[in-house]
Motif scaffolding. Structure first.
Motif, PDB file in Angstrom:
ATOM      1  N   ASP A 123      -6.879  10.932  27.534  1.00  0.00           N
ATOM      2  CA  ASP A 123      -6.041  11.357  26.439  1.00  0.00           C
ATOM      3  C   ASP A 123      -5.678  10.312  25.680  1.00  0.00           C
ATOM      4  O   ASP A 123      -5.383   9.990  24.592  1.00  0.00           O
ATOM      5  CB  ASP A 123      -5.348  12.411  26.868  1.00  0.00           C
ATOM      6  CG  ASP A 123      -6.095  13.591  27.126  1.00  0.00           C
ATOM      7  OD1 ASP A 123      -7.097  13.738  26.854  1.00  0.00           O
ATOM      8  OD2 ASP A 123      -5.249  14.711  27.820  1.00  0.00           O
ATOM      9  N   LEU A 124      -4.961   9.345  26.605  1.00  0.00           N
ATOM     10  CA  LEU A 124      -4.272   8.157  25.840  1.00  0.00           C
ATOM     11  C   LEU A 124      -4.917   7.378  25.196  1.00  0.00           C
ATOM     12  O   LEU A 124      -4.493   6.937  24.142  1.00  0.00           O
ATOM     13  CB  LEU A 124      -3.470   7.273  27.150  1.00  0.00           C
ATOM     14  CG  LEU A 124      -2.841   6.212  26.710  1.00  0.00           C
ATOM     15  CD1 LEU A 124      -1.436   6.787  25.996  1.00  0.00           C
ATOM     16  CD2 LEU A 124      -2.518   5.398  28.133  1.00  0.00           C
ATOM     17  N   GLU A 125      -6.236   7.040  25.735  1.00  0.00           N
ATOM     18  CA  GLU A 125      -7.396   6.034  24.948  1.00  0.00           C
ATOM     19  C   GLU A 125      -7.925   6.823  23.899  1.00  0.00           C
ATOM     20  O   GLU A 125      -8.812   6.278  23.267  1.00  0.00           O
ATOM     21  CB  GLU A 125      -7.997   5.450  26.043  1.00  0.00           C
ATOM     22  CG  GLU A 125      -7.333   4.319  26.887  1.00  0.00           C
ATOM     23  CD  GLU A 125      -8.166   3.951  27.836  1.00  0.00           C
ATOM     24  OE1 GLU A 125      -9.466   3.600  27.511  1.00  0.00           O
ATOM     25  OE2 GLU A 125      -7.698   3.327  28.779  1.00  0.00           O
ATOM     26  N   GLU A 126      -7.779   8.138  23.887  1.00  0.00           N
ATOM     27  CA  GLU A 126      -8.621   9.130  22.804  1.00  0.00           C
ATOM     28  C   GLU A 126     -10.093   8.555  23.137  1.00  0.00           C
ATOM     29  O   GLU A 126     -11.043   8.614  22.250  1.00  0.00           O
ATOM     30  CB  GLU A 126      -8.314   8.655  21.410  1.00  0.00           C
ATOM     31  CG  GLU A 126      -6.843   9.185  20.910  1.00  0.00           C
ATOM     32  CD  GLU A 126      -6.460   8.898  19.576  1.00  0.00           C
ATOM     33  OE1 GLU A 126      -7.199   8.141  19.087  1.00  0.00           O
ATOM     34  OE2 GLU A 126      -5.499   9.311  19.315  1.00  0.00           O
ATOM     35  N   ARG A 159      -7.899  12.426  33.105  1.00  0.00           N
ATOM     36  CA  ARG A 159      -7.717  12.922  31.990  1.00  0.00           C
ATOM     37  C   ARG A 159      -6.383  12.233  31.014  1.00  0.00           C
ATOM     38  O   ARG A 159      -6.676  12.379  29.874  1.00  0.00           O
ATOM     39  CB  ARG A 159      -7.464  14.484  32.411  1.00  0.00           C
ATOM     40  CG  ARG A 159      -7.127  15.426  31.131  1.00  0.00           C
ATOM     41  CD  ARG A 159      -7.100  16.989  31.522  1.00  0.00           C
ATOM     42  NE  ARG A 159      -8.440  17.305  31.793  1.00  0.00           N
ATOM     43  CZ  ARG A 159      -8.922  17.759  32.841  1.00  0.00           C
ATOM     44  NH1 ARG A 159      -8.023  18.060  33.881  1.00  0.00           N
ATOM     45  NH2 ARG A 159     -10.104  18.212  33.130  1.00  0.00           N
ATOM     46  N   ARG A 160      -5.640  12.227  31.712  1.00  0.00           N
ATOM     47  CA  ARG A 160      -4.432  11.477  31.071  1.00  0.00           C
ATOM     48  C   ARG A 160      -4.741  10.101  30.165  1.00  0.00           C
ATOM     49  O   ARG A 160      -4.492   9.988  29.287  1.00  0.00           O
ATOM     50  CB  ARG A 160      -3.057  11.279  31.930  1.00  0.00           C
ATOM     51  CG  ARG A 160      -2.428  12.510  32.296  1.00  0.00           C
ATOM     52  CD  ARG A 160      -1.072  12.125  33.198  1.00  0.00           C
ATOM     53  NE  ARG A 160      -1.064  11.202  34.186  1.00  0.00           N
ATOM     54  CZ  ARG A 160      -1.412  11.767  35.330  1.00  0.00           C
ATOM     55  NH1 ARG A 160      -1.605  12.821  35.616  1.00  0.00           N
ATOM     56  NH2 ARG A 160      -1.534  10.808  36.287  1.00  0.00           N
ATOM     57  N   ARG A 161      -5.478   9.373  31.166  1.00  0.00           N
ATOM     58  CA  ARG A 161      -6.002   8.125  30.878  1.00  0.00           C
ATOM     59  C   ARG A 161      -7.024   8.288  29.542  1.00  0.00           C
ATOM     60  O   ARG A 161      -6.865   7.581  28.519  1.00  0.00           O
ATOM     61  CB  ARG A 161      -6.651   7.362  31.688  1.00  0.00           C
ATOM     62  CG  ARG A 161      -7.018   5.859  31.486  1.00  0.00           C
ATOM     63  CD  ARG A 161      -5.801   4.986  31.511  1.00  0.00           C
ATOM     64  NE  ARG A 161      -5.667   4.478  30.165  1.00  0.00           N
ATOM     65  CZ  ARG A 161      -4.578   3.486  30.136  1.00  0.00           C
ATOM     66  NH1 ARG A 161      -3.709   3.617  31.070  1.00  0.00           N
ATOM     67  NH2 ARG A 161      -4.649   2.641  29.121  1.00  0.00           N
ATOM     68  N   MET A 168     -13.391  11.464  29.438  1.00  0.00           N
ATOM     69  CA  MET A 168     -13.262  11.346  30.591  1.00  0.00           C
ATOM     70  C   MET A 168     -14.563  10.491  31.114  1.00  0.00           C
ATOM     71  O   MET A 168     -14.578   9.344  32.111  1.00  0.00           O
ATOM     72  CB  MET A 168     -13.118  12.480  31.580  1.00  0.00           C
ATOM     73  CG  MET A 168     -11.737  12.904  31.257  1.00  0.00           C
ATOM     74  SD  MET A 168     -11.420  14.656  32.055  1.00  0.00           S
ATOM     75  CE  MET A 168     -11.637  14.163  33.859  1.00  0.00           C
ATOM     76  N   GLU A 228      -6.850  12.702  41.138  1.00  0.00           N
ATOM     77  CA  GLU A 228      -7.757  11.929  40.253  1.00  0.00           C
ATOM     78  C   GLU A 228      -8.228  12.273  39.022  1.00  0.00           C
ATOM     79  O   GLU A 228      -8.115  11.676  38.125  1.00  0.00           O
ATOM     80  CB  GLU A 228      -8.930  11.547  41.115  1.00  0.00           C
ATOM     81  CG  GLU A 228      -8.790  10.710  42.329  1.00  0.00           C
ATOM     82  CD  GLU A 228      -9.798  10.495  43.544  1.00  0.00           C
ATOM     83  OE1 GLU A 228      -9.925   9.361  44.231  1.00  0.00           O
ATOM     84  OE2 GLU A 228     -10.714  11.594  43.475  1.00  0.00           O
ATOM     85  N   THR A 229      -8.504  13.468  39.145  1.00  0.00           N
ATOM     86  CA  THR A 229      -8.834  14.304  37.825  1.00  0.00           C
ATOM     87  C   THR A 229      -7.853  14.301  36.724  1.00  0.00           C
ATOM     88  O   THR A 229      -8.027  14.040  35.751  1.00  0.00           O
ATOM     89  CB  THR A 229      -9.266  15.641  37.856  1.00  0.00           C
ATOM     90  OG1 THR A 229     -10.495  15.952  39.008  1.00  0.00           O
ATOM     91  CG2 THR A 229     -10.078  16.338  36.844  1.00  0.00           C
ATOM     92  N   SER A 230      -6.706  14.528  37.157  1.00  0.00           N
ATOM     93  CA  SER A 230      -5.337  14.423  36.370  1.00  0.00           C
ATOM     94  C   SER A 230      -5.230  13.292  35.671  1.00  0.00           C
ATOM     95  O   SER A 230      -5.132  12.781  34.519  1.00  0.00           O
ATOM     96  CB  SER A 230      -4.210  15.013  37.023  1.00  0.00           C
ATOM     97  OG  SER A 230      -3.163  15.112  36.297  1.00  0.00           O
ATOM     98  N   ALA A 231      -5.123  12.181  36.597  1.00  0.00           N
ATOM     99  CA  ALA A 231      -5.094  10.771  36.061  1.00  0.00           C
ATOM    100  C   ALA A 231      -6.097  10.316  35.008  1.00  0.00           C
ATOM    101  O   ALA A 231      -5.810   9.912  33.964  1.00  0.00           O
ATOM    102  CB  ALA A 231      -4.765   9.840  37.449  1.00  0.00           C
TER     103      ALA A 231
END
Length: 65
Positions: free
Chosen positions: A18-21, A14-16, A24, A9-12
């Motif tokens: 980063d993608l949306e700038e 974090r990716r989201r 978290m 969940e943390t990884s997902a």
């Protein structure tokens, strides 16, 4: 409040973020707001249906035939 997420969940999240700038925290808070709004609307609709459907049960039954 402390929110504990598992590693996936943390990884997902974090990716989201980063993608949306965005942070978290911003993503999590937006998700919580959306959840509350969605469920509040659903609860309101359910309440109206519970109150009003019995009034129109006979008419709805006739229409269904």
């Amino acid at each position: 409040m402390t929110l504990r997420l598992d590693d996936a969940e943390t990884s997902a999240l974090r990716r989201r973020a980063d993608l949306e700038e965005r942070s978290m925290q911003e993503i999590a808070r937006a998700a919580i707001r959306e959840y509350i709004e969605h469920h509040s609307r659903a609860d309101l609709i359910d309440g109206v249906l519970d109150r009003e459907l019995p009034r129109f049960a006979e008419a709805l039954d006739r229409l269904g035939r």
